[in-house]
Scaffold this motif. Structure first.
Motif: not given
Length: 230
Positions: A79-84, A188-196, A211-216, A220-223
């Motif tokens: 659905r979105y542009k994705f390049e490793p 820092c360009e991106y922020v990732v939040i992990f709970d404890a 997903f964030l890099v190639h899709n301006p 937010l990416v929820q995983a």
């Protein structure tokens, strides 16, 4: 006359009154049963039937949705542009964006090692990764344990910082906001939040950051996540 207990004789009129009351109650029941009780029972039956029908419709609807999702839903990679993101022979690790990982904590005695270890084990260039442990613990023993764990990973070359504050204003959100004010995270360009209690897989960043890099237009990416909480 000694030893003879007195006997009480109820008048015949008492039995008559008793029978009369019983008869009146029976008449009242007969009068109320047909116009009141029966309609209420019928209404209850109709409500049960309606609820059963609603439940059936919900099951059918969910079944249709599941079938449609299986048939037509596209994976995020389609659905979105994705390049490793790969290492560049000329640019080296600079091809990777700098990522800040925030881990807010509060008296996490049982799980702090799991989340810190999982974040430290992320497959991402160490010079492009900043891990920030935001500890709002009120237990001095727990604070010392968390700080020592951060120092242990830092001694292995992991860019991890143990951060505390004087108050708990805003609680978890306040800790995250306070962490973003630190000078060492400005690049820092991106922020990732992990709970404890989160335990991200090592390739989490490699699967989500592109997903964030190639899709301006994506902010937010929820995983899905794994967590352990005892």
């Amino acid at each position: 006359m000694d030893g003879v207990s007195p006997k009480f004789v109820l008048p015949e009129t008492f039995d008559g009154v008793k029978m009369e009351i019983t008869g009146q109650l029976g008449m009242i029941w007969e009068l109320v049963k047909a116009p009141v009780i029966v309609p209420l029972l019928q209404l209850a039956v109709y409500i049960c039937l309606l609820m059963s029908l609603m439940l059936l419709c919900e099951r059918v609807y969910m079944g249709i949705v599941i079938v449609l999702v299986k048939l037509f839903w596209k994976k995020p990679e389609k659905r979105y542009k994705f390049e490793p993101i790969h290492d560049d022979e000329e640019l080296g690790s600079s091809n990777f964006p700098v990522v800040l990982v925030q881990i807010p904590m509060f008296n996490e005695r049982e799980v702090y090692k799991l989340s810190i270890g999982a974040a430290s084990g992320l497959s991402w260039p160490s010079d492009r990764l900043v891990i920030q442990v935001l500890d709002d613990s009120t237990d001095p023993t727990v604070k010392q344990m968390v700080e020592m764990e951060c120092q242990r990973w830092a001694s292995k070359g992991i860019n991890i910082t143990y951060q505390i504050r004087e108050n708990r204003v805003g609680y978890k959100a306040g800790a995250l906001k306070e962490g973003l004010k630190r000078s060492y995270v400005k690049h820092c360009e991106y922020v990732v939040i992990f709970d404890a209690d989160f335990q991200p897989e090592p390739d989490f960043l490699r699967r989500s950051i592109p997903f964030l890099v190639h899709n301006p237009n994506i902010a937010l990416v929820q995983a899905r996540w794994r967590f352990g909480n005892n």
